[in-house]
Enzyme design. Structure first.
Site, PDB file in Angstrom:
ATOM      1  N   GLY A  67      -5.795  -5.845  -4.167  1.00 40.80           N
ATOM      2  CA  GLY A  67      -6.084  -7.003  -3.341  1.00 40.80           C
ATOM      3  C   GLY A  67      -5.986  -6.619  -1.880  1.00 40.80           C
ATOM      4  CD  GLN A  72      -3.044  -6.685   3.157  1.00 40.58           C
ATOM      5  OE1 GLN A  72      -3.672  -7.291   2.285  1.00 40.58           O
ATOM      6  NE2 GLN A  72      -2.275  -5.653   2.889  1.00 40.58           N
ATOM      7  CB  CYS A 125       2.494  -4.678   0.534  1.00 44.64           C
ATOM      8  SG  CYS A 125       1.438  -5.477   1.763  1.00 44.64           S
ATOM      9  CG  LEU A 126      -3.015  -1.789   0.010  1.00 49.57           C
ATOM     10  CD1 LEU A 126      -4.511  -2.105   0.052  1.00 49.57           C
ATOM     11  CD2 LEU A 126      -2.783  -0.387  -0.545  1.00 49.57           C
ATOM     12  CG  HIS A 167       0.837  -9.378  -2.586  1.00 46.73           C
ATOM     13  ND1 HIS A 167       1.945  -8.563  -2.660  1.00 46.73           N
ATOM     14  CD2 HIS A 167       0.111  -8.901  -1.543  1.00 46.73           C
ATOM     15  CE1 HIS A 167       1.888  -7.648  -1.706  1.00 46.73           C
ATOM     16  NE2 HIS A 167       0.770  -7.823  -1.027  1.00 46.73           N
ATOM     17  CD  GLU A 168      -3.792  -9.382  -1.560  1.00 49.21           C
ATOM     18  OE1 GLU A 168      -3.998  -9.460  -0.325  1.00 49.21           O
ATOM     19  OE2 GLU A 168      -3.253  -8.391  -2.098  1.00 49.21           O
ATOM     20  CG  HIS A 171      -0.968 -10.355   2.896  1.00 49.91           C
ATOM     21  ND1 HIS A 171      -0.161  -9.708   3.815  1.00 49.91           N
ATOM     22  CD2 HIS A 171      -1.031  -9.523   1.825  1.00 49.91           C
ATOM     23  CE1 HIS A 171       0.244  -8.552   3.328  1.00 49.91           C
ATOM     24  NE2 HIS A 171      -0.268  -8.412   2.116  1.00 49.91           N
TER      25      HIS A 171
END
Length: 213
Positions: A67, A72, A125-126, A167-168, A171
């Site tokens: 995702g 991000q 997480c990226l 999660h997304e 963000h």
């Protein structure tokens, strides 16, 4: 805080796309990750939106991740992409409820819990590269929003797909997974692979001294 103008957002996206290749992913500490993103309301022309969605997809795959939210890559709009081929052993897939998810775009997503059941697993997480921690999330959520074509979404999502959605969407609200994590579980990717690759985090909880709900 003064909202960013539609023109400035479009310019920002066009500038990112002009560089070509995967987009740079911003890391924890960048203010954009801590600001609620603006609702998407046509700030990008259809062609620019399509190119941006494709770039998000390419960037997510190159990372690789399951995702990626617009903040991000430095764009404060309520847009995210998800995709999970679920390349894990069956034992892990069953315990975590991880099933393949086709590529999809979430526009202005929101979620709410469906029931009271929770699920605790290591999560990364990226934008926090190199680390993972155990996060307890709703096992099932009701997802609402739109897709990139403006079609309404209203569905119940369970298991690992529900974790990705939460999660997304977090963000887009300025929330990182660490805000919800059991910090005693914080581990490097290498430590997770070497020590805590079990389907569930019970062994990590015992060894690292934290309780699971």
């Amino acid at each position: 805080m003064t909202p960013v103008s539609d023109h400035a957002l479009a310019e920002r996206v066009a500038e990112l796309l002009a560089a070509g290749g995967p987009l740079p992913i911003v890391a924890a500490g960048h203010p954009v990750l801590r600001r609620p993103a603006e609702p998407y309301d046509g700030q990008l022309a259809s062609g620019l939106l399509a190119r941006f969605v494709q770039a998000l997809r390419d960037t997510m795959r190159a990372a690789p991740g399951v995702g990626l939210a617009a903040p991000q890559v430095g764009v404060g709009l309520r847009l995210a992409v998800i995709e999970d081929p679920a390349p894990v052993p069956e034992e892990i897939a069953v315990v975590r409820g991880r099933v393949p998810q086709p590529f999809r775009v979430l526009v202005n997503p929101v979620y709410e819990a469906e029931g009271t059941e929770g699920a605790s697993f290591f999560e990364g997480c990226l934008s926090v590269p190199g680390w993972q921690a155990v996060v307890t999330r709703h096992a099932r959520v009701r997802l609402r929003g739109q897709d990139e074509h403006g079609r309404e979404l209203d569905e119940v999502v369970a298991g690992w797909p529900a974790r990705i959605v939460q999660h997304e969407t977090d963000h887009l609200n300025g929330t990182l997974y660490l805000d919800r994590a059991e910090l005693r579980s914080l581990s490097t990717n290498e430590a997770v692979a070497a020590r805590w690759a079990q389907p569930s985090p019970e062994a990590a909880a015992g060894a690292l001294g934290f309780e699971l709900p």
